[in-house]
Design a protein around this motif. Structure first.
Motif, PDB file in Angstrom:
ATOM      1  N   ARG A 135       0.838  -1.194   0.000  1.00  0.00           N
ATOM      2  CA  ARG A 135       0.000   0.000   0.000  1.00  0.00           C
ATOM      3  C   ARG A 135       0.874   1.246   0.000  1.00  0.00           C
ATOM      4  O   ARG A 135       1.952   1.245   0.594  1.00  0.00           O
ATOM      5  CB  ARG A 135      -0.827   0.082   1.298  1.00  0.00           C
ATOM      6  N   CYS A 136       0.341   2.303  -0.622  1.00  0.00           N
ATOM      7  CA  CYS A 136       1.026   3.595  -0.559  1.00  0.00           C
ATOM      8  C   CYS A 136       0.670   4.209   0.790  1.00  0.00           C
ATOM      9  O   CYS A 136      -0.497   4.311   1.152  1.00  0.00           O
ATOM     10  CB  CYS A 136       0.540   4.484  -1.699  1.00  0.00           C
ATOM     11  N   ASP A 137       1.710   4.624   1.515  1.00  0.00           N
ATOM     12  CA  ASP A 137       1.495   5.173   2.852  1.00  0.00           C
ATOM     13  C   ASP A 137       0.920   6.601   2.792  1.00  0.00           C
ATOM     14  O   ASP A 137       0.517   7.165   3.802  1.00  0.00           O
ATOM     15  CB  ASP A 137       2.841   5.165   3.603  1.00  0.00           C
ATOM     16  N   GLY A 138       0.924   7.171   1.574  1.00  0.00           N
ATOM     17  CA  GLY A 138       0.386   8.526   1.425  1.00  0.00           C
ATOM     18  C   GLY A 138      -1.125   8.512   1.249  1.00  0.00           C
ATOM     19  O   GLY A 138      -1.841   9.228   1.947  1.00  0.00           O
ATOM     20  N   CYS A 139      -1.627   7.685   0.365  1.00  0.00           N
ATOM     21  CA  CYS A 139      -3.077   7.658   0.115  1.00  0.00           C
ATOM     22  C   CYS A 139      -3.728   6.413   0.707  1.00  0.00           C
ATOM     23  O   CYS A 139      -4.941   6.280   0.697  1.00  0.00           O
ATOM     24  CB  CYS A 139      -3.353   7.747  -1.389  1.00  0.00           C
ATOM     25  N   HIS A 140      -2.902   5.488   1.202  1.00  0.00           N
ATOM     26  CA  HIS A 140      -3.372   4.257   1.855  1.00  0.00           C
ATOM     27  C   HIS A 140      -4.127   3.328   0.920  1.00  0.00           C
ATOM     28  O   HIS A 140      -4.917   2.491   1.365  1.00  0.00           O
ATOM     29  CB  HIS A 140      -4.229   4.578   3.096  1.00  0.00           C
ATOM     30  N   HIS A 182       6.264   7.113  -8.943  1.00  0.00           N
ATOM     31  CA  HIS A 182       5.120   7.791  -8.312  1.00  0.00           C
ATOM     32  C   HIS A 182       3.972   6.823  -8.094  1.00  0.00           C
ATOM     33  O   HIS A 182       3.773   5.894  -8.869  1.00  0.00           O
ATOM     34  CB  HIS A 182       4.647   8.950  -9.197  1.00  0.00           C
ATOM     35  N   CYS A 183       3.238   7.055  -7.021  1.00  0.00           N
ATOM     36  CA  CYS A 183       2.056   6.234  -6.731  1.00  0.00           C
ATOM     37  C   CYS A 183       1.043   6.473  -7.852  1.00  0.00           C
ATOM     38  O   CYS A 183       0.796   7.613  -8.238  1.00  0.00           O
ATOM     39  CB  CYS A 183       1.468   6.621  -5.380  1.00  0.00           C
ATOM     40  N   GLU A 184       0.490   5.400  -8.346  1.00  0.00           N
ATOM     41  CA  GLU A 184      -0.474   5.475  -9.447  1.00  0.00           C
ATOM     42  C   GLU A 184      -1.722   6.266  -9.044  1.00  0.00           C
ATOM     43  O   GLU A 184      -2.300   6.982  -9.838  1.00  0.00           O
ATOM     44  CB  GLU A 184      -0.880   4.038  -9.791  1.00  0.00           C
ATOM     45  N   GLN A 185      -2.105   6.111  -7.786  1.00  0.00           N
ATOM     46  CA  GLN A 185      -3.351   6.737  -7.328  1.00  0.00           C
ATOM     47  C   GLN A 185      -3.203   8.206  -6.932  1.00  0.00           C
ATOM     48  O   GLN A 185      -3.989   9.045  -7.347  1.00  0.00           O
ATOM     49  CB  GLN A 185      -3.929   5.973  -6.129  1.00  0.00           C
ATOM     50  N   CYS A 186      -2.186   8.524  -6.107  1.00  0.00           N
ATOM     51  CA  CYS A 186      -2.097   9.894  -5.595  1.00  0.00           C
ATOM     52  C   CYS A 186      -0.984  10.702  -6.235  1.00  0.00           C
ATOM     53  O   CYS A 186      -0.961  11.917  -6.129  1.00  0.00           O
ATOM     54  CB  CYS A 186      -1.938   9.897  -4.064  1.00  0.00           C
ATOM     55  N   GLY A 187      -0.071  10.027  -6.909  1.00  0.00           N
ATOM     56  CA  GLY A 187       1.001  10.759  -7.596  1.00  0.00           C
ATOM     57  C   GLY A 187       2.209  11.041  -6.725  1.00  0.00           C
ATOM     58  O   GLY A 187       3.181  11.633  -7.199  1.00  0.00           O
TER      59      GLY A 187
HETATM   60 ZN   LIG Z   1      -0.581   7.006  -3.051  1.00  0.00          ZN
END
Ligand SMILES: [Zn+2]
Length: 238
Positions: free
Chosen positions: A199-204, A225-230
């Protein structure tokens, strides 16, 4: 490099938390409440002061006129009993004047007494409000002291964090820092995030298998970069 960027992020988050704490110290809200109460009190005090001045002015006017009437009465009585006037008609006129002056005196005395009586509760009101103001001022003063201390404590922590942040950012490529700062501004203060259990710790949000495989196969310091939040994503250090 990514691990270093995450350290910068940790310091930036800490700095953000400290600044937020400084802005939202409970003493600030309490102080604002006291200041609002103080302002309302000042207004009431000014209002009561005006009412008191009105009554006092009326009282002074009545007392001034009373003094004149007393003086006039003394003059007329001196004339009446002085023996210089002997004509009955003149004596009767003087007597009538004395009575009229005494009636006027009585009316003025009543008025002055009434004004004095009216003033008493206003005086009490003003005294009570002045005591309340002293209490508010005392509490605000104490609160300002506590607030200043809390702010100094936070400022010291902030200073430490800012220094640590400056040290952490040293040596990072400028374009990485610029990209990170841009993301941070846009994404609620978090520009770089860890990859934790997929999981991305930024957007979870969980990453897709495809994305995870890209990350796993990427060069150690590739800027991904995270696919979801960038956000810049850093795989957990091994
Ligand atoms: Zn993210």
């Amino acid at each position: 490099m990514l691990e270093q960027l995450l350290q910068v992020q940790d310091h930036d988050s800490a700095i953000g938390r400290l600044r937020h704490r400084r802005r939202t110290l409970p003493e600030l809200a309490e102080l604002a409440t006291l200041e609002t109460q103080g302002a309302a009190l000042e207004k009431s005090l000014a209002d009561a002061g005006e009412r008191r001045e009105d009554v006092a002015r009326r009282q002074r006017r009545l007392e001034d006129e009373l003094a004149l009437v007393e003086q006039k009465l003394a003059e007329v009585q001196a004339k009446l009993y002085g023996g210089t006037v002997s004509l009955i008609r003149e004596l009767q006129a003087l007597q009538t004047e004395v009575e009229a002056l005494k009636r006027r005196r009585s009316t003025l005395e009543d008025g002055a007494l009434e004004a004095m009586t009216e003033r008493e509760p206003i005086d009490d009101e003003v005294s009570a409000m002045e005591a309340r103001r002293a209490d508010l001022d005392g509490r605000a003063g104490a609160l300002r002291g506590v607030l200043a201390e809390a702010q100094i404590t936070i400022d010291i922590e902030l200073e430490t964090e800012l220094e640590a942040r400056a040290a952490a950012v040293e040596g990072l490529p400028a374009e990485v820092v610029t990209s990170y700062e841009r993301l941070r501004t846009r994404l609620d203060g978090v520009g770089a995030a860890r990859l934790v259990n997929g999981r991305c710790d930024g957007c979870h949000l969980s990453m897709s298998v495809a994305e995870l495989s890209v990350i796993t196969r990427a060069a150690p310091d590739a800027l991904l970069h995270c696919e979801q939040c960038g956000r810049i994503i850093a795989p957990s250090s091994a």
